[in-house]
Design an enzyme around this catalytic site. Sequence first.
Site, PDB file in Angstrom:
ATOM      1  N   GLU A   1     -92.523  36.800  -7.770  1.00 20.96           N
ATOM      2  CA  GLU A   1     -93.566  37.352  -8.646  1.00 20.96           C
ATOM      3  C   GLU A   1     -94.899  37.430  -7.888  1.00 20.96           C
ATOM      4  O   GLU A   1     -95.635  38.418  -8.004  1.00 20.96           O
ATOM      5  CB  GLU A   1     -93.725  36.497  -9.911  1.00 20.96           C
ATOM      6  CG  GLU A   1     -92.497  36.499 -10.813  1.00 20.96           C
ATOM      7  CD  GLU A   1     -91.302  35.762 -10.200  1.00 20.96           C
ATOM      8  OE1 GLU A   1     -91.507  34.728  -9.534  1.00 20.96           O
ATOM      9  OE2 GLU A   1     -90.155  36.233 -10.370  1.00 20.96           O
TER      10      GLU A   1
ATOM     11  N   GLU B   1     -92.159  29.982   0.226  1.00 21.36           N
ATOM     12  CA  GLU B   1     -92.919  30.970   1.032  1.00 21.36           C
ATOM     13  C   GLU B   1     -93.393  32.161   0.183  1.00 21.36           C
ATOM     14  O   GLU B   1     -93.387  33.302   0.656  1.00 21.36           O
ATOM     15  CB  GLU B   1     -92.086  31.461   2.228  1.00 21.36           C
ATOM     16  CG  GLU B   1     -92.228  30.602   3.462  1.00 21.36           C
ATOM     17  CD  GLU B   1     -93.671  30.535   3.942  1.00 21.36           C
ATOM     18  OE1 GLU B   1     -94.311  29.497   3.621  1.00 21.36           O
ATOM     19  OE2 GLU B   1     -94.161  31.453   4.585  1.00 21.36           O
TER      20      GLU B   1
ATOM     21  N   PRO C   1     -98.622  18.949  -6.619  1.00 25.74           N
ATOM     22  CA  PRO C   1     -98.038  19.027  -7.964  1.00 25.74           C
ATOM     23  C   PRO C   1     -98.703  20.093  -8.840  1.00 25.74           C
ATOM     24  O   PRO C   1     -98.030  20.792  -9.587  1.00 25.74           O
ATOM     25  CB  PRO C   1     -98.274  17.618  -8.528  1.00 25.74           C
ATOM     26  CG  PRO C   1     -98.302  16.737  -7.311  1.00 25.74           C
ATOM     27  CD  PRO C   1     -98.921  17.563  -6.218  1.00 25.74           C
TER      28      PRO C   1
ATOM     29  N   ARG D   1     -56.446  39.639  -2.958  1.00 23.02           N
ATOM     30  CA  ARG D   1     -56.202  39.347  -4.374  1.00 23.02           C
ATOM     31  C   ARG D   1     -55.627  40.592  -5.062  1.00 23.02           C
ATOM     32  O   ARG D   1     -56.283  41.643  -5.122  1.00 23.02           O
ATOM     33  CB  ARG D   1     -57.534  38.941  -5.027  1.00 23.02           C
ATOM     34  CG  ARG D   1     -57.431  38.642  -6.489  1.00 23.02           C
ATOM     35  CD  ARG D   1     -56.809  37.292  -6.732  1.00 23.02           C
ATOM     36  NE  ARG D   1     -56.704  37.008  -8.144  1.00 23.02           N
ATOM     37  CZ  ARG D   1     -56.022  35.982  -8.638  1.00 23.02           C
ATOM     38  NH1 ARG D   1     -55.403  35.127  -7.821  1.00 23.02           N
ATOM     39  NH2 ARG D   1     -55.962  35.782  -9.926  1.00 23.02           N
TER      40      ARG D   1
ATOM     41  N   ARG E   1     -92.714  34.961   6.581  1.00 21.60           N
ATOM     42  CA  ARG E   1     -91.968  35.585   5.482  1.00 21.60           C
ATOM     43  C   ARG E   1     -90.780  36.370   6.023  1.00 21.60           C
ATOM     44  O   ARG E   1     -89.765  36.507   5.343  1.00 21.60           O
ATOM     45  CB  ARG E   1     -92.906  36.462   4.643  1.00 21.60           C
ATOM     46  CG  ARG E   1     -93.802  35.593   3.801  1.00 21.60           C
ATOM     47  CD  ARG E   1     -94.663  36.346   2.857  1.00 21.60           C
ATOM     48  NE  ARG E   1     -95.338  35.403   1.956  1.00 21.60           N
ATOM     49  CZ  ARG E   1     -96.457  35.667   1.312  1.00 21.60           C
ATOM     50  NH1 ARG E   1     -97.050  36.830   1.445  1.00 21.60           N
ATOM     51  NH2 ARG E   1     -96.988  34.763   0.505  1.00 21.60           N
TER      52      ARG E   1
ATOM     53  N   ALA F   1    -100.692  22.608  -7.530  1.00 22.18           N
ATOM     54  CA  ALA F   1    -101.110  23.753  -6.705  1.00 22.18           C
ATOM     55  C   ALA F   1     -99.934  24.264  -5.887  1.00 22.18           C
ATOM     56  O   ALA F   1     -99.616  23.715  -4.838  1.00 22.18           O
ATOM     57  CB  ALA F   1    -102.254  23.352  -5.774  1.00 22.18           C
TER      58      ALA F   1
HETATM   59  C1  LIG Z   1     -86.753  23.116  -1.864  1.00 26.67           C
HETATM   60  C2  LIG Z   1     -88.192  23.452  -1.689  1.00 26.67           C
HETATM   61  C3  LIG Z   1     -88.777  23.363  -0.436  1.00 26.67           C
HETATM   62  C4  LIG Z   1     -90.135  23.623  -0.278  1.00 26.67           C
HETATM   63  N1  LIG Z   1     -90.726  23.434   0.954  1.00 26.67           N
HETATM   64  C5  LIG Z   1     -92.086  23.495   1.059  1.00 26.67           C
HETATM   65  C6  LIG Z   1     -92.739  23.085   2.264  1.00 26.67           C
HETATM   66  O1  LIG Z   1     -92.109  22.728   3.257  1.00 26.67           O
HETATM   67  N2  LIG Z   1     -94.101  23.090   2.305  1.00 26.67           N
HETATM   68  C7  LIG Z   1     -94.849  23.482   1.236  1.00 26.67           C
HETATM   69  O2  LIG Z   1     -96.072  23.452   1.329  1.00 26.67           O
HETATM   70  N3  LIG Z   1     -94.258  23.882   0.066  1.00 26.67           N
HETATM   71  C8  LIG Z   1     -92.905  23.884  -0.039  1.00 26.67           C
HETATM   72  N4  LIG Z   1     -92.289  24.259  -1.216  1.00 26.67           N
HETATM   73  C9  LIG Z   1     -93.108  24.667  -2.348  1.00 26.67           C
HETATM   74  C10 LIG Z   1     -92.964  26.136  -2.708  1.00 26.67           C
HETATM   75  O3  LIG Z   1     -93.594  26.935  -1.761  1.00 26.67           O
HETATM   76  C11 LIG Z   1     -93.525  26.282  -4.125  1.00 26.67           C
HETATM   77  O4  LIG Z   1     -92.598  25.682  -5.001  1.00 26.67           O
HETATM   78  C12 LIG Z   1     -93.762  27.724  -4.507  1.00 26.67           C
HETATM   79  O5  LIG Z   1     -94.851  28.227  -3.787  1.00 26.67           O
HETATM   80  C13 LIG Z   1     -94.039  27.878  -6.004  1.00 26.67           C
HETATM   81  O6  LIG Z   1     -95.017  27.012  -6.436  1.00 26.67           O
HETATM   82  P1  LIG Z   1     -94.772  26.112  -7.730  1.00 26.67           P
HETATM   83  O7  LIG Z   1     -93.478  25.387  -7.539  1.00 26.67           O
HETATM   84  O8  LIG Z   1     -95.983  25.282  -7.950  1.00 26.67           O
HETATM   85  O9  LIG Z   1     -94.569  27.134  -8.894  1.00 26.67           O
HETATM   86  P2  LIG Z   1     -95.720  27.808  -9.769  1.00 26.67           P
HETATM   87  O10 LIG Z   1     -96.791  28.324  -8.875  1.00 26.67           O
HETATM   88  O11 LIG Z   1     -96.104  26.909 -10.864  1.00 26.67           O
HETATM   89  O12 LIG Z   1     -94.922  29.037 -10.381  1.00 26.67           O
HETATM   90  C14 LIG Z   1     -94.021  28.917 -11.476  1.00 26.67           C
HETATM   91  C15 LIG Z   1     -93.573  30.320 -11.886  1.00 26.67           C
HETATM   92  O13 LIG Z   1     -94.709  31.069 -12.330  1.00 26.67           O
HETATM   93  C16 LIG Z   1     -94.869  32.256 -11.568  1.00 26.67           C
HETATM   94  N5  LIG Z   1     -96.300  32.466 -11.367  1.00 26.67           N
HETATM   95  C17 LIG Z   1     -97.163  31.668 -10.699  1.00 26.67           C
HETATM   96  N6  LIG Z   1     -98.399  32.174 -10.728  1.00 26.67           N
HETATM   97  C18 LIG Z   1     -98.330  33.313 -11.441  1.00 26.67           C
HETATM   98  C19 LIG Z   1     -99.287  34.294 -11.830  1.00 26.67           C
HETATM   99  N7  LIG Z   1    -100.552  34.217 -11.453  1.00 26.67           N
HETATM  100  N8  LIG Z   1     -98.859  35.340 -12.578  1.00 26.67           N
HETATM  101  C20 LIG Z   1     -97.569  35.461 -12.933  1.00 26.67           C
HETATM  102  N9  LIG Z   1     -96.619  34.564 -12.600  1.00 26.67           N
HETATM  103  C21 LIG Z   1     -96.992  33.502 -11.849  1.00 26.67           C
HETATM  104  C22 LIG Z   1     -94.136  31.989 -10.277  1.00 26.67           C
HETATM  105  O14 LIG Z   1     -93.690  33.183  -9.666  1.00 26.67           O
HETATM  106  C23 LIG Z   1     -92.983  31.140 -10.751  1.00 26.67           C
HETATM  107  O15 LIG Z   1     -91.953  31.961 -11.253  1.00 26.67           O
HETATM  108  C24 LIG Z   1     -90.917  24.045  -1.387  1.00 26.67           C
HETATM  109  C25 LIG Z   1     -90.306  24.164  -2.638  1.00 26.67           C
HETATM  110  C26 LIG Z   1     -88.983  23.853  -2.805  1.00 26.67           C
HETATM  111  C27 LIG Z   1     -88.388  23.943  -4.187  1.00 26.67           C
END
Ligand SMILES: Cc1cc2nc3c(=O)[nH]c(=O)nc-3n(C[C@H](O)[C@H](O)[C@H](O)COP(=O)(O)OP(=O)(O)OC[C@H]3O[C@@H](n4cnc5c(N)ncnc54)[C@H](O)[C@@H]3O)c2cc1C
Length: 544
Positions: free
Chosen positions: A373, A369, A131, A272, A247, A133
């Site tokens: 950003e 993945e 949540p 169309r 990736r 990380a």
């Molecule tokens: C449908 C789905 C499937 C997934 N499957 C997996 C899985 O199988 N296993 C797994 O481990 N994870 C999984 N994930 C997690 C996914 O990899 C993360 O959601 C992703 O890495 C982003 O992390 P976060 O959601 O915490 O967003 P955050 O890290 O909080 O980022 C929020 C926003 O802030 C931006 N941001 C973050 N840090 C910075 C910075 N330093 N500077 C500027 N901008 C920044 C990001 O680009 C993003 O736009 C999944 C997510 C989803 C939604």
Amino acid sequence: MPRLDPDSLDMVLQTLREYAARELPPDVLLRLDHEDRFPMEVLRDLYDPQQIGLHLLFLPEDVGGLGGGAYDIYRVSAAMAEIDLGIATGVLATFLGTDPIMVGGTPNQRRRWMQRIADEGLLVAYGATEPQAGSDLSNLLTTAVPVHEDGRLAAYVLDGRKQWISNGGVAELYTVLASAPGGPSWFVVERGTPGFSAGKPEDKHGIRASNTTMLFLDGVRVPADHLVGEVEGQGLAQAQAVFGYTRLMVAAFGLGAGWAALQRAIRYSQQRIAAGGPLSAKQGYTHKLIVPHAVRLEAARAYVEWVADRIDAGEPDLATEGAVAKYLATEAGNRAAEDAIQAHGGNGYTKEYLVEKIKRDVRITTIYEGTSEILEWTIARDRWQLHLKSRGAHYRDWAARLDAHQATHPACGAATAALALRALAVLLERCRIDRLTRNQHVLFRLGEIVAHAETAAVFSERSATTPTTAMPFDSALWQAMARVFAREAAQRVAFDGLRWAMGAGQSDPQLAQALDVGGAALAQAGLLEDMDTIAHRLNETYQP
Ligand SMILES: Cc1cc2nc3c(=O)[nH]c(=O)nc-3n(C[C@H](O)[C@H](O)[C@H](O)COP(=O)(O)OP(=O)(O)OC[C@H]3O[C@@H](n4cnc5c(N)ncnc54)[C@H](O)[C@@H]3O)c2cc1C
């Protein structure tokens, strides 16, 4: 790394497409999406060696897999995404989940679990995100506490929460990242281990046929030999080691889903009629909604295929290239699907035409993945180092190689790509002198600019020498696309580069000349003619 022979790969792709045509027609896909249902039976079929045995492609031969290379995995991933990105994500999660064992496992661990994945077609999940990380895994809170018994390390006890885990509620095997005393480490956790449970499926925007849940680890005891590699602290390095590869898979998802939407738009536009003729004959339509997306998708494909070739040739350390591939391919796929809705007008806004679903599905590819950003940052950081280490020669030397390429292949846009790379070297140097990357935004924009310039260079080179066999396009069409993309890259480096450098307070009064802004403008000559050709050829290729 070995590759399948082309006939075997074609057979896998053909079997997959036949299965999809038979079992996953549009009404079934729409129903899965509507019911928000993970189709376990489909994954079983895909993993059944008597039918497709898709997971075997990803597994090495020594554990009973087919030992597919990066190129094979790209092709199959793109084909899966063209069918349904939710189902493709279920397959991706198994591959991701297996990765830590594949790259970091001891020989015993590889034999033990990967053999089971091969033989039993186990669904696997990859548990890294928490949540608090996501992009920043250094915030990891899940812990692994060693348990010593009779003077020896007997087990670890895991405690924590994982979020957004694909296959979280349906996998039989999980690789979970946790902080051990020696640092972040991967652990294998089997379904049913006491204290281990999954949350309810998330109610998601798209890929609703994939299962995404939280994982709860409350005093989960795993034997000591479930620590991947049996050495603590290797977890982040192991995750990093496969990024070039994984990736590329998600990049392929962007290509597959983007083209699935775009093909629908191209076919629709021929039927169309508006203002006395088909939409497909109108420049204002094709040159905005179709052609730029086809060009960007194919530019990204050229880069993906370049990276896949290099991985398959055994080259290590391609994480930055994997980042460029994923960044451009998923951004291109996402934008293509967005405009495919627009290209269908009101029909695009309904479920029936499927582009609405594809758009919701493909949205995830710029998030998981590595978000776009974070990839911009990764690309900028790594290429910045290369610029400093080579004292600016890296892109200048590449530009010189492109000039030589232009002499032998005059129609592939290499001179324009060279212009972009030379301007990039100037821009990076100006950023260094004026310390402009203190601004995070400048650094991230450099990532975007670098990705475009490198991809233009690779597309120009490959369009003439190594045209793709994945698409029904010939070299002449790919070269026209490479010329259009090179022009886009040149204008991005010169105009956007100038914009952000000026905006950040750069000090050279001659910077516009140094970036050859005039040259980038002159290079746009012939753009409309090339776009006309591409529009015409796409309409010929994708008949209703
Ligand atoms: C449908 C789905 C499937 C997934 N499957 C997996 C899985 O199988 N296993 C797994 O481990 N994870 C999984 N994930 C997690 C996914 O990899 C993360 O959601 C992703 O890495 C982003 O992390 P976060 O959601 O915490 O967003 P955050 O890290 O909080 O980022 C929020 C926003 O802030 C931006 N941001 C973050 N840090 C910075 C910075 N330093 N500077 C500027 N901008 C920044 C990001 O680009 C993003 O736009 C999944 C997510 C989803 C939604």
